[in-house]
Scaffold this motif. Structure first.
Motif, PDB file in Angstrom:
ATOM      1  N   VAL A 145     -11.832  61.129  40.702  1.00  0.00           N
ATOM      2  CA  VAL A 145     -10.531  60.866  41.312  1.00  0.00           C
ATOM      3  C   VAL A 145      -9.412  61.672  40.659  1.00  0.00           C
ATOM      4  O   VAL A 145      -8.289  61.697  41.173  1.00  0.00           O
ATOM      5  CB  VAL A 145     -10.187  59.360  41.283  1.00  0.00           C
ATOM      6  N   TYR A 146      -9.708  62.327  39.541  1.00  0.00           N
ATOM      7  CA  TYR A 146      -8.713  63.150  38.851  1.00  0.00           C
ATOM      8  C   TYR A 146      -9.476  64.221  38.089  1.00  0.00           C
ATOM      9  O   TYR A 146     -10.429  63.922  37.370  1.00  0.00           O
ATOM     10  CB  TYR A 146      -7.911  62.270  37.876  1.00  0.00           C
ATOM     11  N   ASN A 147      -9.075  65.475  38.270  1.00  0.00           N
ATOM     12  CA  ASN A 147      -9.725  66.580  37.576  1.00  0.00           C
ATOM     13  C   ASN A 147      -8.661  67.640  37.340  1.00  0.00           C
ATOM     14  O   ASN A 147      -8.299  68.373  38.249  1.00  0.00           O
ATOM     15  CB  ASN A 147     -10.888  67.129  38.409  1.00  0.00           C
ATOM     16  N   GLN A 148      -8.135  67.678  36.116  1.00  0.00           N
ATOM     17  CA  GLN A 148      -6.988  68.537  35.833  1.00  0.00           C
ATOM     18  C   GLN A 148      -7.272  69.447  34.641  1.00  0.00           C
ATOM     19  O   GLN A 148      -7.808  69.015  33.634  1.00  0.00           O
ATOM     20  CB  GLN A 148      -5.763  67.673  35.527  1.00  0.00           C
ATOM     21  N   THR A 149      -6.884  70.715  34.783  1.00  0.00           N
ATOM     22  CA  THR A 149      -6.958  71.680  33.694  1.00  0.00           C
ATOM     23  C   THR A 149      -5.572  71.827  33.097  1.00  0.00           C
ATOM     24  O   THR A 149      -4.592  72.006  33.817  1.00  0.00           O
ATOM     25  CB  THR A 149      -7.433  73.054  34.219  1.00  0.00           C
ATOM     26  N   PHE A 150      -5.481  71.719  31.764  1.00  0.00           N
ATOM     27  CA  PHE A 150      -4.224  71.907  31.055  1.00  0.00           C
ATOM     28  C   PHE A 150      -4.316  73.201  30.266  1.00  0.00           C
ATOM     29  O   PHE A 150      -5.151  73.341  29.385  1.00  0.00           O
ATOM     30  CB  PHE A 150      -3.960  70.740  30.087  1.00  0.00           C
ATOM     31  N   ASN A 151      -3.472  74.153  30.624  1.00  0.00           N
ATOM     32  CA  ASN A 151      -3.438  75.410  29.883  1.00  0.00           C
ATOM     33  C   ASN A 151      -2.005  75.915  29.839  1.00  0.00           C
ATOM     34  O   ASN A 151      -1.123  75.375  30.476  1.00  0.00           O
ATOM     35  CB  ASN A 151      -4.398  76.447  30.462  1.00  0.00           C
ATOM     36  N   ALA A 152      -1.785  76.919  29.086  1.00  0.00           N
ATOM     37  CA  ALA A 152      -0.453  77.520  28.945  1.00  0.00           C
ATOM     38  C   ALA A 152      -0.665  78.988  28.646  1.00  0.00           C
ATOM     39  O   ALA A 152      -1.780  79.503  28.773  1.00  0.00           O
ATOM     40  CB  ALA A 152       0.316  76.817  27.825  1.00  0.00           C
ATOM     41  N   ASP A 153       0.380  79.663  28.228  1.00  0.00           N
ATOM     42  CA  ASP A 153       0.233  81.071  27.884  1.00  0.00           C
ATOM     43  C   ASP A 153      -0.462  81.239  26.535  1.00  0.00           C
ATOM     44  O   ASP A 153      -0.715  82.349  26.093  1.00  0.00           O
ATOM     45  CB  ASP A 153       1.585  81.773  27.888  1.00  0.00           C
ATOM     46  N   LYS A 154      -0.785  80.136  25.890  1.00  0.00           N
ATOM     47  CA  LYS A 154      -1.497  80.150  24.615  1.00  0.00           C
ATOM     48  C   LYS A 154      -2.851  79.462  24.787  1.00  0.00           C
ATOM     49  O   LYS A 154      -3.105  78.821  25.796  1.00  0.00           O
ATOM     50  CB  LYS A 154      -0.698  79.401  23.551  1.00  0.00           C
ATOM     51  N   ASN A 155      -3.692  79.568  23.798  1.00  0.00           N
ATOM     52  CA  ASN A 155      -4.957  78.842  23.798  1.00  0.00           C
ATOM     53  C   ASN A 155      -4.686  77.354  23.622  1.00  0.00           C
ATOM     54  O   ASN A 155      -3.896  76.954  22.780  1.00  0.00           O
ATOM     55  CB  ASN A 155      -5.858  79.317  22.654  1.00  0.00           C
ATOM     56  N   VAL A 156      -5.343  76.536  24.412  1.00  0.00           N
ATOM     57  CA  VAL A 156      -5.199  75.090  24.344  1.00  0.00           C
ATOM     58  C   VAL A 156      -6.551  74.496  23.973  1.00  0.00           C
ATOM     59  O   VAL A 156      -7.567  74.846  24.564  1.00  0.00           O
ATOM     60  CB  VAL A 156      -4.727  74.497  25.691  1.00  0.00           C
ATOM     61  N   ALA A 157      -6.567  73.596  22.999  1.00  0.00           N
ATOM     62  CA  ALA A 157      -7.800  72.918  22.600  1.00  0.00           C
ATOM     63  C   ALA A 157      -7.549  71.417  22.564  1.00  0.00           C
ATOM     64  O   ALA A 157      -6.509  70.960  22.099  1.00  0.00           O
ATOM     65  CB  ALA A 157      -8.269  73.401  21.232  1.00  0.00           C
ATOM     66  N   PHE A 158      -8.510  70.657  23.053  1.00  0.00           N
ATOM     67  CA  PHE A 158      -8.448  69.199  23.048  1.00  0.00           C
ATOM     68  C   PHE A 158      -8.859  68.687  21.677  1.00  0.00           C
ATOM     69  O   PHE A 158      -9.881  69.083  21.136  1.00  0.00           O
ATOM     70  CB  PHE A 158      -9.389  68.657  24.131  1.00  0.00           C
ATOM     71  N   ASN A 159      -8.047  67.788  21.105  1.00  0.00           N
ATOM     72  CA  ASN A 159      -8.368  67.184  19.811  1.00  0.00           C
ATOM     73  C   ASN A 159      -8.946  65.786  19.949  1.00  0.00           C
ATOM     74  O   ASN A 159      -9.909  65.443  19.274  1.00  0.00           O
ATOM     75  CB  ASN A 159      -7.125  67.104  18.920  1.00  0.00           C
ATOM     76  N   GLY A 160      -8.342  64.957  20.807  1.00  0.00           N
ATOM     77  CA  GLY A 160      -8.814  63.586  20.956  1.00  0.00           C
ATOM     78  C   GLY A 160      -7.884  62.785  21.836  1.00  0.00           C
ATOM     79  O   GLY A 160      -6.809  63.246  22.226  1.00  0.00           O
ATOM     80  N   MET A 161      -8.326  61.541  22.156  1.00  0.00           N
ATOM     81  CA  MET A 161      -7.496  60.653  22.960  1.00  0.00           C
ATOM     82  C   MET A 161      -7.707  59.223  22.482  1.00  0.00           C
ATOM     83  O   MET A 161      -8.726  58.904  21.872  1.00  0.00           O
ATOM     84  CB  MET A 161      -7.795  60.793  24.450  1.00  0.00           C
ATOM     85  N   ALA A 162      -6.713  58.388  22.774  1.00  0.00           N
ATOM     86  CA  ALA A 162      -6.763  56.984  22.387  1.00  0.00           C
ATOM     87  C   ALA A 162      -6.027  56.169  23.441  1.00  0.00           C
ATOM     88  O   ALA A 162      -5.137  56.685  24.124  1.00  0.00           O
ATOM     89  CB  ALA A 162      -6.111  56.800  21.021  1.00  0.00           C
ATOM     90  N   PRO A 163      -6.381  54.897  23.592  1.00  0.00           N
ATOM     91  CA  PRO A 163      -5.713  54.063  24.594  1.00  0.00           C
ATOM     92  C   PRO A 163      -4.247  53.841  24.249  1.00  0.00           C
ATOM     93  O   PRO A 163      -3.878  53.747  23.087  1.00  0.00           O
ATOM     94  CB  PRO A 163      -6.504  52.752  24.540  1.00  0.00           C
TER      95      PRO A 163
END
Length: 187
Positions: A145-163
């Motif tokens: 139901v949701y599929n999103q890419t997050f990017n910018a003019d720089k390299n983006v890396a996912f670190n983590g998520m929390a509620p």
């Protein structure tokens, strides 16, 4: 041994209660489901172990699957990963019976590194794909139901998520290996 996954259960004081070595797979991610049962994603081998570390059930997928994240949602265990460059998620009930499976469109190769179950029974999975973070939400029936890419003019890396509330998440990203950004996202 570094060749085989090793899992240890510790008590509240940090004392080892038991340890188990498994003869296949590579432990990538595990999650306690109710304090006694643990779900583990080991590439193409998906398992649940009981409170003593013995296998409750397991499921071996084809070798081209790489399941790397696991979450619990509404009495289900959802494993997320990749299969030949595409995203993939599969859900099992407490007895190891498959509930659903779904494919996920991804921008490029990468790895889901964390999943989290939300109050409505859906699961959010995230990871780094190329130079971007991918965030995917799958509802309780297996529909993306949701599929999103997050990017910018720089390299983006996912670190983590929390509620951060009912359908809210804190998400940590690193930009260009130096700037850390924390977002509060409502899904």
């Amino acid at each position: 041994s570094l060749q085989h996954p090793f899992i240890t259960k510790l008590n509240a004081q940090g004392r080892k209660l038991w340890g188990r070595t498994y003869t296949q797979g590579q432990a990538v991610n595990c999650m306690s489901l109710n304090g006694n049962v643990c779900a583990i994603a080991m590439g193409n081998w998906l398992i649940q172990i009981d409170e003593l570390g013995y296998i409750k059930w397991d499921n071996m997928l084809a070798e081209d699957f790489n399941m790397t994240a696991v979450a619990s949602a509404a009495s289900r265990t959802v494993y997320t990963g990749t299969n030949n460059g595409s995203g993939y998620a599969i859900s099992f009930d407490a007895n190891g019976q498959k509930q659903w499976e779904t494919s996920i469109n991804l921008p490029t190769n990468g790895t889901f590194t964390q999943s989290y179950g939300l109050a409505d029974g859906s699961v959010v999975s995230a990871g780094t794909f190329g130079n971007a973070m991918q965030l995917v939400r799958i509802d309780a029936t297996g529909k993306v139901v949701y599929n999103q890419t997050f990017n910018a003019d720089k390299n983006v890396a996912f670190n983590g998520m929390a509620p951060a509330g009912d359908n809210l998440l804190w998400i940590s990203l690193t930009y260009d290996d130096s700037d850390i950004v924390v977002l509060k996202l409502e899904l």
